[in-house]
Design a protein around this motif. Structure first.
Motif, PDB file in Angstrom:
ATOM      1  N   GLU A 196     -19.553   7.981  40.775  1.00  0.00           N
ATOM      2  CA  GLU A 196     -20.579   7.842  39.848  1.00  0.00           C
ATOM      3  C   GLU A 196     -19.910   8.710  38.369  1.00  0.00           C
ATOM      4  O   GLU A 196     -20.186   7.764  37.367  1.00  0.00           O
ATOM      5  N   THR A 241     -17.818  13.060  47.032  1.00  0.00           N
ATOM      6  CA  THR A 241     -17.161  11.615  46.753  1.00  0.00           C
ATOM      7  C   THR A 241     -18.000  10.876  45.959  1.00  0.00           C
ATOM      8  O   THR A 241     -17.454  10.229  45.085  1.00  0.00           O
ATOM      9  N   ARG A 242     -19.348  10.678  46.325  1.00  0.00           N
ATOM     10  CA  ARG A 242     -20.390   9.941  45.663  1.00  0.00           C
ATOM     11  C   ARG A 242     -20.580  10.164  44.299  1.00  0.00           C
ATOM     12  O   ARG A 242     -20.691   9.486  43.343  1.00  0.00           O
ATOM     13  N   GLU A 243     -20.530  11.546  43.976  1.00  0.00           N
ATOM     14  CA  GLU A 243     -20.674  12.285  42.337  1.00  0.00           C
ATOM     15  C   GLU A 243     -19.385  11.787  41.782  1.00  0.00           C
ATOM     16  O   GLU A 243     -19.471  11.526  40.531  1.00  0.00           O
ATOM     17  N   VAL A 285     -18.863  14.044  51.421  1.00  0.00           N
ATOM     18  CA  VAL A 285     -19.390  12.575  51.203  1.00  0.00           C
ATOM     19  C   VAL A 285     -20.244  12.722  49.708  1.00  0.00           C
ATOM     20  O   VAL A 285     -20.183  11.790  49.142  1.00  0.00           O
ATOM     21  N   GLU A 286     -20.997  13.712  49.732  1.00  0.00           N
ATOM     22  CA  GLU A 286     -21.518  13.909  48.516  1.00  0.00           C
ATOM     23  C   GLU A 286     -20.962  14.232  47.227  1.00  0.00           C
ATOM     24  O   GLU A 286     -21.082  13.480  46.287  1.00  0.00           O
TER      25      GLU A 286
END
Length: 250
Positions: free
Chosen positions: A18, A13-15, A10-11
């Motif tokens: 961004e 994917t978020r990065e 999840v982390e």
């Protein structure tokens, strides 16, 4: 370490999201900057005056044409009208340099010209010359700093912080001469006899534009513009996949 990779996935994917958003914003910034430098409507009169003087000089010794003049130049209203004008080719070559594929199609930049014939073959002809260009453009974005408090008047740096006193410098050049064609729409006749005005004007305008590009925009020459004060422009960062691998954006 986590018991499973869900939280890390999840982390990552978020990065990744961004980074992609930042890369898109950077590409849009470059597109709008280049459009403003070369195709904004405020440049139409400058282009018209240059082409008019150059065309008049180029037809001076011709047998058929006595004079020619560029009476207007039409430019697009917005970079949004040209979604395929600039496509990123290589995002980061170091030193703030990126490379872009340029595709200026026909009927976007149009020059309206008038041509007059010699006394023996008297005629007047209005024609439209459309500029089409394809090539690979290099762009450099660098921030040049002055001393805090340096300068006077508009654009002076009154901040006490060095970071707030940067000027963005944009450099633009072609490594090789781009492909330039000028389709011309004109059918001039003397009675029933076709006059080779179309091909003549086409070859003259193409030669003028190629010479201008070679002298001003082909390496080692470049156009450099110093803009207002900006914070440092970050280069696009490599993207990280969900598996954690790092690869450069193509």
């Amino acid at each position: 370490p986590r018991a499973d990779g869900r939280g890390e996935g999840v982390e990552l994917t978020r990065e990744l999201i961004e980074l992609r958003a930042a890369a898109t914003a950077w590409e849009d910034f470059v597109r709008h900057t280049l459009f403003t430098m070369f195709l904004r409507r405020g440049l139409a009169e400058r282009y018209r005056a240059f082409l008019s003087a150059a065309v008049k000089k180029s037809v001076r010794d011709l047998d058929v044409i006595s004079s020619a003049e560029c009476v207007a130049v039409r430019l697009p209203s917005s970079v949004l009208d040209l979604p395929c004008l600039l496509r990123i080719k290589e995002a980061s070559l170091g030193a703030g340099i990126s490379r872009w594929e340029v595709n200026l199609p026909e009927n976007v930049v149009v020059c309206e010209l008038t041509v007059q014939g010699k006394k023996v073959m008297k005629f007047d002809c209005s024609l439209s010359a459309s500029v089409a260009l394809r090539g690979v453009l290099s762009v450099s974005l660098t921030t040049v700093f002055g001393e805090p408090g340096e300068g006077e008047g508009e654009g002076a740096c009154s901040s006490s912080s060095m970071e707030d006193c940067g000027r963005l410098v944009v450099g633009v050049w072609f490594d090789v001469l781009p492909d330039v064609t000028v389709p011309v729409n004109c059918k001039a006749k003397f009675g029933k006899i076709p006059i080779p005005v179309e091909d003549t004007v086409k070859s003259k305008v193409e030669a003028i534009l190629r010479k201008k590009l070679q002298r001003k925009l082909v390496s080692p020459e470049a156009v450099r513009v110093r803009l207002g004060r900006f914070p440092p422009i970050p280069e696009p960062q490599p993207e990280r996949s969900e598996e954690g691998r790092v690869g450069e954006k193509g």
